[in-house]
Design a protein around this motif. Sequence first.
Motif, PDB file in Angstrom:
ATOM      1  N   LYS A   1      17.838 -60.374  23.487  1.00 42.47           N
ATOM      2  CA  LYS A   1      17.340 -61.222  22.397  1.00 42.47           C
ATOM      3  C   LYS A   1      16.546 -62.411  22.934  1.00 42.47           C
ATOM      4  N   SER A   2      17.038 -63.053  23.978  1.00 43.71           N
ATOM      5  CA  SER A   2      16.348 -64.229  24.518  1.00 43.71           C
ATOM      6  C   SER A   2      14.986 -63.873  25.106  1.00 43.71           C
ATOM      7  N   ARG A   3      14.810 -62.615  25.485  1.00 49.26           N
ATOM      8  CA  ARG A   3      13.527 -62.153  26.034  1.00 49.26           C
ATOM      9  C   ARG A   3      12.679 -61.445  24.990  1.00 49.26           C
ATOM     10  N   HIS A   4      13.142 -61.451  23.742  1.00 47.19           N
ATOM     11  CA  HIS A   4      12.412 -60.851  22.618  1.00 47.19           C
ATOM     12  C   HIS A   4      12.137 -59.364  22.837  1.00 47.19           C
ATOM     13  N   ILE A   5      13.128 -58.665  23.362  1.00 45.84           N
ATOM     14  CA  ILE A   5      13.022 -57.226  23.611  1.00 45.84           C
ATOM     15  C   ILE A   5      13.678 -56.499  22.445  1.00 45.84           C
ATOM     16  N   PRO A   6      12.909 -55.711  21.697  1.00 49.19           N
ATOM     17  CA  PRO A   6      13.507 -54.942  20.610  1.00 49.19           C
ATOM     18  C   PRO A   6      14.539 -53.958  21.155  1.00 49.19           C
ATOM     19  N   VAL A   7      15.561 -53.670  20.349  1.00 46.54           N
ATOM     20  CA  VAL A   7      16.674 -52.829  20.779  1.00 46.54           C
ATOM     21  C   VAL A   7      16.878 -51.684  19.794  1.00 46.54           C
ATOM     22  N   CYS A   8      17.112 -50.519  20.362  1.00 48.15           N
ATOM     23  CA  CYS A   8      17.544 -49.352  19.594  1.00 48.15           C
ATOM     24  C   CYS A   8      18.902 -48.954  20.163  1.00 48.15           C
ATOM     25  N   VAL A   9      19.921 -48.948  19.306  1.00 47.76           N
ATOM     26  CA  VAL A   9      21.294 -48.663  19.721  1.00 47.76           C
ATOM     27  C   VAL A   9      21.634 -47.210  19.406  1.00 47.76           C
ATOM     28  N   LEU A  10      22.180 -46.525  20.402  1.00 46.54           N
ATOM     29  CA  LEU A  10      22.660 -45.156  20.225  1.00 46.54           C
ATOM     30  C   LEU A  10      24.171 -45.216  20.110  1.00 46.54           C
ATOM     31  N   THR A  11      24.732 -44.522  19.129  1.00 49.78           N
ATOM     32  CA  THR A  11      26.175 -44.605  18.948  1.00 49.78           C
ATOM     33  C   THR A  11      26.736 -43.376  18.242  1.00 49.78           C
ATOM     34  N   GLY A  12      27.945 -43.074  18.577  1.00 52.72           N
ATOM     35  CA  GLY A  12      28.680 -42.045  17.867  1.00 52.72           C
ATOM     36  C   GLY A  12      29.403 -42.623  16.659  1.00 52.72           C
ATOM     37  N   TYR A  13      29.364 -43.929  16.521  1.00 57.68           N
ATOM     38  CA  TYR A  13      29.969 -44.628  15.389  1.00 57.68           C
ATOM     39  C   TYR A  13      28.904 -44.803  14.307  1.00 57.68           C
ATOM     40  N   GLY A  14      29.311 -45.051  13.107  1.00 59.92           N
ATOM     41  CA  GLY A  14      28.362 -45.398  12.059  1.00 59.92           C
ATOM     42  C   GLY A  14      27.883 -46.826  12.264  1.00 59.92           C
ATOM     43  N   ALA A  15      26.694 -47.123  11.802  1.00 57.97           N
ATOM     44  CA  ALA A  15      26.136 -48.475  11.957  1.00 57.97           C
ATOM     45  C   ALA A  15      27.069 -49.521  11.357  1.00 57.97           C
ATOM     46  N   SER A  16      27.739 -49.184  10.268  1.00 56.43           N
ATOM     47  CA  SER A  16      28.640 -50.140   9.614  1.00 56.43           C
ATOM     48  C   SER A  16      29.906 -50.396  10.433  1.00 56.43           C
ATOM     49  N   GLN A  17      30.178 -49.556  11.417  1.00 57.00           N
ATOM     50  CA  GLN A  17      31.369 -49.736  12.255  1.00 57.00           C
ATOM     51  C   GLN A  17      31.094 -50.593  13.493  1.00 57.00           C
ATOM     52  N   LEU A  18      29.846 -50.943  13.733  1.00 58.71           N
ATOM     53  CA  LEU A  18      29.507 -51.745  14.905  1.00 58.71           C
ATOM     54  C   LEU A  18      29.818 -53.209  14.660  1.00 58.71           C
ATOM     55  N   PRO A  19      30.108 -53.969  15.722  1.00 56.61           N
ATOM     56  CA  PRO A  19      30.355 -55.410  15.576  1.00 56.61           C
ATOM     57  C   PRO A  19      29.132 -56.135  15.008  1.00 56.61           C
ATOM     58  N   ALA A  20      29.363 -57.307  14.486  1.00 55.57           N
ATOM     59  CA  ALA A  20      28.308 -58.105  13.855  1.00 55.57           C
ATOM     60  C   ALA A  20      27.134 -58.377  14.786  1.00 55.57           C
ATOM     61  N   ALA A  21      27.368 -58.428  16.090  1.00 52.90           N
ATOM     62  CA  ALA A  21      26.288 -58.699  17.052  1.00 52.90           C
ATOM     63  C   ALA A  21      25.177 -57.653  16.974  1.00 52.90           C
ATOM     64  N   TYR A  22      25.488 -56.469  16.467  1.00 57.42           N
ATOM     65  CA  TYR A  22      24.515 -55.384  16.370  1.00 57.42           C
ATOM     66  C   TYR A  22      23.791 -55.348  15.028  1.00 57.42           C
ATOM     67  N   ALA A  23      24.162 -56.244  14.117  1.00 61.89           N
ATOM     68  CA  ALA A  23      23.540 -56.273  12.795  1.00 61.89           C
ATOM     69  C   ALA A  23      22.043 -56.520  12.929  1.00 61.89           C
ATOM     70  N   GLY A  24      21.272 -55.798  12.175  1.00 62.25           N
ATOM     71  CA  GLY A  24      19.818 -55.978  12.184  1.00 62.25           C
ATOM     72  C   GLY A  24      19.094 -55.171  13.243  1.00 62.25           C
TER      73      GLY A  24
END
Length: 121
Positions: free
Chosen positions: A76-99
């Motif tokens: 985030k501090s380097r303004h690098i966009p992120v794509c998260v891969l997960t076996g969990y649903g997006a709603s199950q991820l911690p708040a840090a992954y929101a957005g």
Amino acid sequence: MNAAHPDGPVVMVVEDELLVAATLEAALEDGGYHVLGPVATVSAAIGLLRTSQPDVALIDYRLATTTTETLLPSLKSRHIPVCVLTGYGASQLPAAYAGLTVLEKPFRIHTLMAALNKITI
């Protein structure tokens, strides 16, 4: 975008499953991306960030016994966009992954490419 790189946009891959990492690397290179990594730990990813500026980060949510949550502030501090891969649903991820862009495993390569194209524009 890292226009100086002759192989196209640079994607940092953080994935601890060898087969998944190799598949991602091959698909990304076929799709015109330059792959930074893949690496299997947060510390290795932070090491890459010390010497490189990827255009986008493709990170697995869970790595062996930890998650990639501690990597997010550096990206985030380097303004690098992120794509998260997960076996969990997006709603199950911690708040840090929101957005963040989230792809649920298993996913199709064309879905990954569409997501990366969207966040690197």
